[in-house]
Design a protein around this motif. Structure first.
Motif, mmCIF file in Angstrom:
data_model
loop_
_atom_site.group_PDB
_atom_site.id
_atom_site.type_symbol
_atom_site.label_atom_id
_atom_site.label_comp_id
_atom_site.label_asym_id
_atom_site.label_seq_id
_atom_site.Cartn_x
_atom_site.Cartn_y
_atom_site.Cartn_z
ATOM 1 N N GLN A 52 23.175 49.347 20.777
ATOM 2 C CA GLN A 52 21.804 49.467 20.253
ATOM 3 C C GLN A 52 21.829 49.479 18.733
ATOM 4 O O GLN A 52 22.635 50.203 18.140
ATOM 5 C CB GLN A 52 21.140 50.753 20.757
ATOM 6 N N THR A 108 16.336 42.653 23.671
ATOM 7 C CA THR A 108 16.912 43.886 24.215
ATOM 8 C C THR A 108 16.563 45.086 23.343
ATOM 9 O O THR A 108 16.423 46.200 23.840
ATOM 10 C CB THR A 108 18.464 43.757 24.218
ATOM 11 N N ASP A 109 16.436 44.829 22.038
ATOM 12 C CA ASP A 109 16.423 45.931 21.082
ATOM 13 C C ASP A 109 15.283 45.757 20.081
ATOM 14 O O ASP A 109 15.405 45.016 19.103
ATOM 15 C CB ASP A 109 17.783 45.919 20.357
#
Ligand code: FAD
Length: 493
Positions: free
Chosen positions: A221, A361-362
């Protein structure tokens, strides 16, 4: 007992790893980095809320990272948060012909069976061999300093070598199991990370398929640079002193020993030991008096370099559709592009390329409602990368990306930065502007790679993607550990 001073040059994965291992073992370590931030090829930059990883984006072999941090009594989760991607990535074979690669093994097998009946069972056998290679390769072979053939002279290892398919090409190996072109391309893709085509990579490296299919594709992350951030924190916890904006100009030698490292500003740092994590060729040919070089210019010219790359870091003012976090555009045949990289170096007519959209995703790597898009075209080293050429290729790949994903992207690009050979040279002193170091061909494996120790200077060592064990983030981490073991063996406190 007084501590020995070690100067480590370069704050890439390898330099950070070497510095941290040595500091833990009571050496006084100073890490010298020419750029203003750490990470080398894995640096990041931020532009108006877009957070761009400049280099690596695939986090493979999580066990290697666990092993690294465990050496210091830590875990990756002490420094960053990992997520396993599912799908692991998408392979684009053409318009309306995209494969999402599932993270789950049973689903993966079912996907293969649909393409080629029986391929799922074949995969089990293929992966069993790949697992064995991974275990012997990553847990044993890559940890050898490869300074003498004797390291490899054990009956068990000789049997292992045969089982590991050292002398068979990856291309032949894959074709023993699978027939369908789509599966073959999927299975041959991971070795592209090793800087050559499957024809020229030993089948030992099907261990990469084990890493891909069984161990998975992960994402830290915040981006790959979070790993560097964690490593810097750990290095400082272990006592490494890091200096940025400090470029080494010369390693001074007296009576066959490195005694000082001179920076471009004239400052000199005393050293009992020097570990060079900058590009090997740069150290060998530019930081040393020529009489101390390990290799001649002819030697370097004959090395098969891994590719360079043309990269684009793009900020897009809308969310994109029909793309995954990792997307491999294999909608053109690999053969002509590989020829343009390895055989007749030139700009390829129809390049394959890779697109990454980490903001899927982030959300932290792009402003809300926007997308972070990274494009990569692998290219032969040492090409002339004029602005006009970069633009031409931007349009070639964007046209395909837009057509295949069915959307306009170019008119939504609000930030654009390109990066290619000349940037690799000026930022990292990269030989021929290479991105990924030296290719892992059979004749450039283990003892046949540039040595991690200088032959004429008794206390000068090398680490990083141009020496053992090779290119990629996990090997660079391991390289730092291997070199620090050699330093400790030969320079007892
Ligand atoms: C675009 C790209 C994508 C990649 N993708 C992946 C991926 O997805 N997964 C993966 O595993 N690997 C990937 N790689 C490969 C991986 O990033 C490298 O193998 C690895 O980062 C190399 O680390 P290193 O420490 O050997 O070298 P570097 O990162 O180059 O570190 C060397 C350092 O030395 C410094 N230096 C050079 N000269 C001097 C000097 N004279 N004085 C002081 N400092 C100096 C440089 O500034 C640099 O910081 C990618 C690489 C690139 C470029």
């Amino acid at each position: 007992m007084s501590q020995k001073n070690v100067v480590v040059i370069g704050s890439g994965f390898a330099g950070l790893s070497a510095a941290t291992h040595l500091a833990k073992n009571n050496y006084s370590v100073t890490l010298i980095e020419k750029n203003e931030s750490p990470g080398g090829r894995a640096r990041k930059f931020i532009h108006q809320g877009f957070v761009f990883d400049m280099g690596p984006s695939w986090y493979w072999m999580p066990d290697v990272f666990e092993d690294y941090f465990a050496h210091f009594g830590k875990k990756p989760s002490d420094y960053y948060t990992l997520e396993r991607l599912d799908p692991s990535y998408a392979v684009v074979y053409g318009e309306h012909d995209v494969l999402d690669i599932p993270a789950d093994l049973a689903e993966f097998k079912a996907m293969l069976d649909q393409i080629e009946p029986g391929a799922g069972v074949k995969l089990e056998e293929f992966l069993a061999q790949a697992k064995y290679k991974y275990e012997v390769g990553i847990h044993d072979l890559v940890k050898k300093p490869s300074r003498s053939l004797l390291e490899f002279a054990s009956p068990k290892l000789l049997v292992d070598m045969v089982r590991m398919d050292i002398f068979q090409s990856m291309s032949k190996h894959v074709r023993k199991f699978f027939k369908h072109d789509k599966i073959i391309r999927l299975m041959e893709f991971p070795v592209l990370f090793l800087g050559e085509t499957a024809e020229n990579i030993p089948a030992l490296y099907s261990l990469m398929n084990y890493a891909d299919i069984a161990l998975g594709t992960w994402y830290p992350q915040g981006g790959m640079h979070e790993v560097i951030k964690g490593m810097v924190q750990l290095a400082e916890e272990q006592g490494v002193k890091i200096r940025f904006n400090a470029e080494v100009e010369e390693i001074e030698i007296e009576q066959g020993k490195a005694t000082r490292v001179r920076l471009v500003n004239g400052e000199k740092l005393e050293a009992d030991i020097v570990v060079a994590g900058a590009d090997y060729h740069h150290v060998d040919k530019h930081l040393l008096n020529p009489k101390y070089s390990n290799y001649s210019e002819e030697y370097w010219d004959k090395r098969v370099m891994a590719p360079s790359s043309l990269l684009f870091y793009l900020g897009v003012d809308k969310k994109l559709k029909n793309l995954r976090h990792h997307n491999l555009f294999f909608d053109e045949p690999l053969g002509p592009h590989a020829d343009a990289i390895y055989t007749n170096p030139r700009w390829p007519e129809k390049p394959l390329f890779y697109a990454s959209v980490p903001s899927i995703t982030d959300p932290s790597v792009a402003p809300e409602g926007k997308e972070n898009l990274f494009l990569l075209v692998p290219l032969a080293p040492d090409l002339d990368d004029t602005e006009a050429m970069r633009e031409k290729y931007y349009d070639i790949i964007m046209e395909r990306l837009e057509r295949i994903t069915g959307q306009d992207v170019r008119s939504h690009v609000i930030y654009k930065r390109s990066y290619a050979h000349s940037d690799f040279k000026s930022d990292y002193h990269a030989f021929k502007g290479n991105a990924y170091g030296l290719a892992n061909t059979l004749t450039q494996t283990a003892i046949l790679k540039p040595s991690l120790k200088n032959k004429k200077v008794s206390n000068l060592y090398y680490t990083g993607q141009l020496t053992v064990p090779g290119p990629g983030v996990p090997p660079s981490l391991i390289s730092g550990r291997v070199v620090s073991n050699e330093v400790m063996k030969e320079n007892n406190l």
